[in-house]
Structure formats: structure tokens, C-alpha cells
Enzyme design. Structure first.
Site, PDB file in Angstrom:
ATOM      1  N   HIS A   1       0.822  -1.211   0.000  1.00  0.00           N
ATOM      2  CA  HIS A   1       0.000   0.000   0.000  1.00  0.00           C
ATOM      3  C   HIS A   1       0.857   1.263   0.000  1.00  0.00           C
ATOM      4  O   HIS A   1       2.095   1.210   0.015  1.00  0.00           O
ATOM      5  CB  HIS A   1      -0.976  -0.006   1.174  1.00  0.00           C
ATOM      6  CG  HIS A   1      -0.350  -0.052   2.547  1.00  0.00           C
ATOM      7  ND1 HIS A   1       0.466   0.928   3.051  1.00  0.00           N
ATOM      8  CD2 HIS A   1      -0.463  -0.982   3.540  1.00  0.00           C
ATOM      9  CE1 HIS A   1       0.836   0.626   4.281  1.00  0.00           C
ATOM     10  NE2 HIS A   1       0.293  -0.540   4.603  1.00  0.00           N
TER      11      HIS A   1
ATOM     12  N   CYS B   1       2.336  -5.031   6.859  1.00  0.00           N
ATOM     13  CA  CYS B   1       2.188  -4.837   5.414  1.00  0.00           C
ATOM     14  C   CYS B   1       3.478  -4.255   4.829  1.00  0.00           C
ATOM     15  O   CYS B   1       4.486  -4.129   5.510  1.00  0.00           O
ATOM     16  CB  CYS B   1       1.008  -3.911   5.130  1.00  0.00           C
ATOM     17  SG  CYS B   1      -0.593  -4.554   5.686  1.00  0.00           S
TER      18      CYS B   1
END
Length: 219
Positions: free
Chosen positions: A120, A128
Site C-alpha cells: 500500500h 504490510c
């Protein structure tokens, strides 16, 4: 998303054209946790092998070397994952994102839990891979175009480090309990290194089974 496409697509299309590539060509991604690197590879039209297009620094990633094992451990996973159109999230709280597909079949076989492991934007992350907004725009547009053009899914292979014999030997001394897992990952790493084509990956008896695709490329 429409604004991102409008602003970024013309420049991205021209940059690819100058290198004999096109927006919509199949893509493949590798991540190396130790060095905080994400590589994007592209397969040109009518070619069999992929070419490395760019390597970006990962802006933020939590955890340490080793796989993600449970929800909330703040650990980035390791393994072989697939991204489909359903994985894309243009309305992400982190600008743009896509889900890498953790937990996969292997993770489920080992009772590993967790969800929403993303590549992201922004520069903060818990488990992440944060790439900053400008970089995720480029990666996202490449991913979206490849999937729309007909690539059913693209691989995201996440490694603890570049899996050379020397580094693996050192890692075995540092983390002996992870060696069998890392040796399985190394098969996928070496298969791609030798052919520049993502291997066929299956899970049998709780282990990855790797089948290389294509002949060895000349050095």
C-alpha cells in the site's frame, strides 16, 4: 482513482514504451524483507522471460525475519502469494493497496492466521509493505492494467533475504528452526533466478513443491 489514472498513465505509458514494454504486460513481484526492497518484473509481448523493471525501497515494514504465524503478531509474511482483480483496493485508507493473499494454502496447512496483508501507500505499516503514495500509484496502475489485459493473477514472492548459499548458511546458524521453511522458499527463488519465469507452486504434505518453468537463460 480516476485522478491517478489521468495524471500518471501518460508518463508511465511513455516510460514503458521507451523500454519496449507496455502498460498491461504481465507482471511479477518479489519482496526481500532484510534489505527492504520490492522488485517489479514485466514480461514483454511475445517474450517468455520476465525483465526486471524497477526496484523500490520499502518505506515501512514491521516485524523481523521469519514467517507471519498469527493475527496481531505485527509480522510481515514470507512465502508465495497471488494477487487477483478482487485483491485490488482503490479506496484504501493508505491511498491505494492490494491484498497479497495471506494466508495461502501453505499458511492454512500450518494453522497460520491473519488477514489484510497489503502492499500500500503511505510510509507506515503493521505487517504490510508500505511503498509511499507516488510509488504505489505506479505499482497499482501496472497491476490493474495487467489484470485487465488478461493476466489471471500475478505472483508476489516474499523472501526473508536474497537466498544465496552463503546467506542461507548464515541464516541457518542464526535461526535453525526456520531452515526447512527457508530451504523450500529457496527452491522458488532459484527457479525464478535460473529461468526468469515464475515457477509452478503447489503445496503437498504441508510443504511447497516447486516446478521450474522454461529453460535456463544464458548468462
Amino acid at each position: 482513482m480516476e485522478e491517478v489514472r489521468k495524471l500518471r498513465t501518460p508518463g508511465l505509458t511513455e516510460e514503458l514504451r521507451q523500454q519496449g514494454l507496455a502498460l498491461g504486460d504481465p507482471i511479477f513481484i518479489r519482496v526481500f524483507k532484510e534489505t527492504l526492497e520490492l522488485e517489479l518484473w514485466i514480461k514483454p509481448k511475445a517474450a517468455s522471460a520476465y525483465r526486471k523493471w524497477k526496484t523500490w525501497p520499502i518505506a515501512a515494514m514491521s516485524g523481523e525475519l521469519g514467517p507471519k504465524t498469527k493475527e496481531g503478531d505485527r509480522q510481515a509474511p514470507e512465502g508465495f502469494y497471488q494477487v487477483t482483480t478482487k485483491s485490488l483496493n482503490p479506496r484504501s485508507n493508505y491511498h491505494l493497496s492490494f491484498n497479497i493473499g495471506y494466508p495461502n494454502t501453505f499458511d492454512h496447512a500450518h494453522q497460520r492466521t491473519g488477514s489484510f496483508i497489503m502492499v500500500h501507500g503511505k510510509a507506515v505499516s503493521i505487517g504490510c509493505f508500505a511503498m509511499t503514495d507516488p510509488v504505489i500509484e505506479e505499482i497499482y496502475l501496472m497491476a490493474e492494467a495487467a489484470l485487465k489485459r488478461g493476466q489471471p493473477s500475478f505472483g508476489v514472492h516474499v523472501f526473508p533475504f536474497r537466498m544465496t548459499s552463503e546467506r542461507l548458511l548464515q541464516a541457518g546458524e542464526e535461526h535453525p528452526s526456520l531452515m526447512n521453511f527457508w530451504l523450500d522458499l529457496r527452491q522458488g527463488y532459484t527457479a525464478f533466478e535460473s529461468t526468469q519465469q515464475p515457477p509452478i507452486i503447489k503445496v503437498e504434505e504441508k510443504r511447497y513443491r516447486i516446478t521450474p518453468v522454461g529453460a535456463t537463460q544464458p548468462s
